[in-house]
Design a protein around this motif. Structure first.
Motif, PDB file in Angstrom:
ATOM      1  N   ALA A  34       0.829  -1.203   0.000  1.00 39.54           N
ATOM      2  CA  ALA A  34       0.000   0.000   0.000  1.00 39.54           C
ATOM      3  C   ALA A  34       0.866   1.257   0.000  1.00 39.54           C
ATOM      4  O   ALA A  34       0.557   2.234  -0.697  1.00 39.54           O
ATOM      5  N   LYS A  45      -4.490  -9.638   0.681  1.00 42.08           N
ATOM      6  CA  LYS A  45      -5.520  -9.105  -0.231  1.00 42.08           C
ATOM      7  C   LYS A  45      -6.708  -8.578   0.548  1.00 42.08           C
ATOM      8  O   LYS A  45      -7.332  -7.575   0.175  1.00 42.08           O
ATOM      9  N   MET A  49      -6.543  -4.777   1.636  1.00 35.59           N
ATOM     10  CA  MET A  49      -6.284  -3.722   0.666  1.00 35.59           C
ATOM     11  C   MET A  49      -7.313  -2.592   0.699  1.00 35.59           C
ATOM     12  O   MET A  49      -6.970  -1.411   0.543  1.00 35.59           O
ATOM     13  N   LEU A  50      -8.587  -2.919   0.902  1.00 42.17           N
ATOM     14  CA  LEU A  50      -9.593  -1.856   0.879  1.00 42.17           C
ATOM     15  C   LEU A  50      -9.450  -0.898   2.050  1.00 42.17           C
ATOM     16  O   LEU A  50      -9.657   0.312   1.908  1.00 42.17           O
ATOM     17  N   THR A  84      -6.694  -0.109   3.495  1.00 44.17           N
ATOM     18  CA  THR A  84      -5.546   0.761   3.238  1.00 44.17           C
ATOM     19  C   THR A  84      -5.913   1.862   2.253  1.00 44.17           C
ATOM     20  O   THR A  84      -5.412   2.994   2.356  1.00 44.17           O
ATOM     21  N   VAL A  85      -6.792   1.561   1.303  1.00 44.18           N
ATOM     22  CA  VAL A  85      -7.284   2.608   0.399  1.00 44.18           C
ATOM     23  C   VAL A  85      -8.078   3.634   1.188  1.00 44.18           C
ATOM     24  O   VAL A  85      -7.918   4.847   1.016  1.00 44.18           O
ATOM     25  N   ASP A 110     -15.656  -0.305   3.122  1.00 46.50           N
ATOM     26  CA  ASP A 110     -15.232  -0.974   1.900  1.00 46.50           C
ATOM     27  C   ASP A 110     -15.957  -0.424   0.675  1.00 46.50           C
ATOM     28  O   ASP A 110     -15.377  -0.312  -0.409  1.00 46.50           O
ATOM     29  N   LEU A 159     -12.019   3.748  -6.267  1.00 45.98           N
ATOM     30  CA  LEU A 159     -10.997   3.084  -7.070  1.00 45.98           C
ATOM     31  C   LEU A 159     -11.036   3.509  -8.527  1.00 45.98           C
ATOM     32  O   LEU A 159      -9.993   3.688  -9.156  1.00 45.98           O
ATOM     33  N   TYR A 197      -0.999  -0.818  -9.646  1.00 47.20           N
ATOM     34  CA  TYR A 197      -1.469  -0.850  -8.262  1.00 47.20           C
ATOM     35  C   TYR A 197      -2.975  -0.632  -8.176  1.00 47.20           C
ATOM     36  O   TYR A 197      -3.672  -1.377  -7.485  1.00 47.20           O
ATOM     37  N   THR A 198      -3.495   0.381  -8.869  1.00 46.99           N
ATOM     38  CA  THR A 198      -4.933   0.650  -8.800  1.00 46.99           C
ATOM     39  C   THR A 198      -5.739  -0.457  -9.461  1.00 46.99           C
ATOM     40  O   THR A 198      -6.844  -0.772  -9.014  1.00 46.99           O
ATOM     41  N   LEU A 204      -6.020  -3.109  -6.949  1.00 45.88           N
ATOM     42  CA  LEU A 204      -7.015  -2.763  -5.935  1.00 45.88           C
ATOM     43  C   LEU A 204      -8.420  -3.101  -6.405  1.00 45.88           C
ATOM     44  O   LEU A 204      -9.260  -3.554  -5.619  1.00 45.88           O
ATOM     45  N   ALA A 238     -10.750  -5.614  -4.376  1.00 42.40           N
ATOM     46  CA  ALA A 238     -12.009  -5.136  -3.794  1.00 42.40           C
ATOM     47  C   ALA A 238     -13.033  -6.251  -3.698  1.00 42.40           C
ATOM     48  O   ALA A 238     -13.859  -6.264  -2.783  1.00 42.40           O
TER      49      ALA A 238
END
Length: 507
Positions: free
Chosen positions: A62, A214, A217-218, A220-221, A373, A380, A420-421, A424, A428
């Motif tokens: 991240a 995994k 990840m959300l 961290t976004v 989330d 995203l 990276y995106t 994500l 998701a």
């Protein structure tokens, strides 16, 4: 909304642009705009998904990915200074009107979903005193939150668009408790707990290391949302090179705070207890370490911080609709402002979506995690499109002179940000993306209205295909909500947290 608080950003954005600041001040501005409410939720969210090793890997991924994204926004701000509407303008300039509209709408919906999560967090935080509020999604909690939504609408519509003292109080309320938490957690750190929690699975079932990473990840976004705001400070720098330095130093500082809050929690209690902690879980962890006063201390800070952030992000949500409306990419009714200068029509629509999402939470388990989330999933697409736009500029050599050595560096940054995106979006999960499609499909109504107001063709051929894909996803999302919303995992046999629509008449 979110892992950030743009209240401080709002204050500085309206300052005289000729006022230049030093590198330390610029760095502090970047840090202040990124640290917000999301950090108080990290121990439980990571404890639910992974152990300490997975957390280290997750923050590494991240951190690297979000730093590339921060550089993308920084470079776009310098190379396309005429595109001052941010994410929406980049997508429109690069990929056309409908995609630009979706970028604006997606970021707006994300802001509204994040604002909804604020009310859930406030109610859950206050439930220590009033148990009837539960996890923030009980009928009483939703009713009180609804009153708060429209009270803030009335406040802002009367012209209360920024207040420096609110910004300062909110900043202190979020920073001081975090510093106290980190210091105490380090002082009382239990190496035995940390060792037991290192691989994951101490008191909780987890999947493979990849699945664990995994699954984080959300969140961290969510905590890094608002990273695009760092680029707005370029105009305040005394020296142009300070912008890049402030971005890196400020970002690494914020990343350090997020990682520390996460990792020291693994040294406070077993992972199973972290996963079961009440939100805000920083309060629960500190209460475990030092007693009830620690929980009260954190909870007061969270409430003050979140209320300040809610004010700022309600204004932001209105602006996200108001600016495209002035460019005729949204219906003209969204341009309406009242005598106080507040964009009242956009404020009504933003408040109405928050209200709708609050009602939806009556039928969803794990309301706070669900809304966090959804907030991240909606953001995203705008982030991905911005990274893709930067890559497009580099590949087409647009704004680059022949022999410009910076082009190679920018190519690497843009490519990594796109990868990276895109990752994500995959991380998701299908359920979040389908639910996002429902909102994107409904939002297209605004696009159709705007195009007809200008007597323009609604869709170009590829845009019609794109809308068809979104519509199919929306139908699937509605079916998913009607039959039960569950996360889709690599190992479905392993029981992990999920979100599903509940029977309101059931237990």
């Amino acid at each position: 909304m979110k892992g950030h608080d743009v209240a401080q950003a709002s204050e500085h954005t309206h300052q005289d642009q000729t006022q230049k600041v030093s590198l330390p001040t610029l760095t502090a501005m970047v840090v202040g705009s990124m640290i917000g409410s999301g950090v108080f939720l990290l121990p439980r969210r990571f404890g639910t998904e992974t152990g300490a090793l997975g957390a280290i890997i997750a923050w590494t991924i991240a951190g690297a990915g979000m730093l590339m994204l921060a550089f993308v926004f920084q470079r776009l701000a310098m190379r396309k200074p005429d595109l001052d509407a941010g994410l929406y303008a980049y997508a429109k300039d690069g990929f056309g009107d409908y995609i630009g509209f979706n970028s604006a709408f997606g970021f707006w919906a994300s802001a509204c979903a994040g604002n909804t999560s604020y009310w859930v967090l406030i109610m859950a935080t206050t439930s220590a005193l009033f148990p009837e509020l539960g996890d923030g999604s009980t009928l009483l909690a939703v009713a009180i939150s609804s009153v708060g939504v429209w009270a803030f609408f009335l406040l802002i519509s009367k012209g209360v668009q920024q207040a420096a003292f609110i910004n300062r109080i909110a900043t202190i309320a979020k920073v001081v408790p975090l510093i106290v938490f980190i210091v105490l957690a380090i002082a009382l750190f239990d190496a035995g707990y940390f060792a037991d929690n290192f691989w994951g699975g101490s008191g909780i079932e987890v999947g493979s290391l990849w699945t664990q990473v995994k699954g984080t990840m959300l969140i961290t976004v969510f905590v890094f949302m608002g990273i695009e705001g760092a680029s707005m400070y370029s105009r305040y720098a005394r020296r142009r090179e300070d912008v890049g330095k402030a971005t890196v130093i400020g970002f690494l500082g914020v990343l350090g705070v997020f990682a520390l809050v996460t990792l020291v929690s693994y040294g406070a209690m077993p992972q199973g207890d972290l996963a079961a902690a009440d939100q805000p879980s920083v309060a629960s962890v500190l209460a475990h370490l030092v007693g009830d006063w620690g929980s009260v201390f954190i909870r007061v800070g969270v409430i003050v911080s979140v209320l300040g952030a809610y004010l700022a992000w309600t204004l932001m949500a209105a602006e996200i609709l108001y600016i495209p409306a002035r460019a005729k990419d949204m219906p003209k009714f969204l341009q309406r402002s009242n005598a106080a200068g507040a964009p009242v029509a956009a404020l009504v629509l933003a408040s109405a979506l928050v209200q709708t999402l609050l009602v939806l939470l009556l039928f969803v388990d794990d309301a706070l995690d669900f809304m966090l989330d959804l907030t991240a999933a909606l953001a995203l697409v705008p982030y991905f499109l911005s990274a893709l736009y930067m890559l497009r500029l580099v590949l087409r050599r647009e704004t680059y002179d022949d022999g410009d050595r910076r082009r190679n560096t920018d190519l690497v940054i843009a490519a990594l940000a796109v990868v990276y995106t895109a990752f994500l979006v995959y991380a998701a999960g299908l359920d979040k993306l389908l639910l996002a499609c429902v909102l994107y499909a409904l939002g297209t109504i605004l696009f159709v209205i705007a195009r007809r107001e200008q007597r323009l063709r609604v869709f170009r051929p590829f845009e019609a295909v794109l809308f068809g894909v979104i519509a199919v996803g929306a139908i699937a999302g509605v079916v998913l909500m009607a039959t039960g919303v569950e996360d889709i995992y690599d190992h479905p046999e392993q029981e992990r947290h999920s979100y599903y629509v509940t029977d309101p008449s059931g237990p």
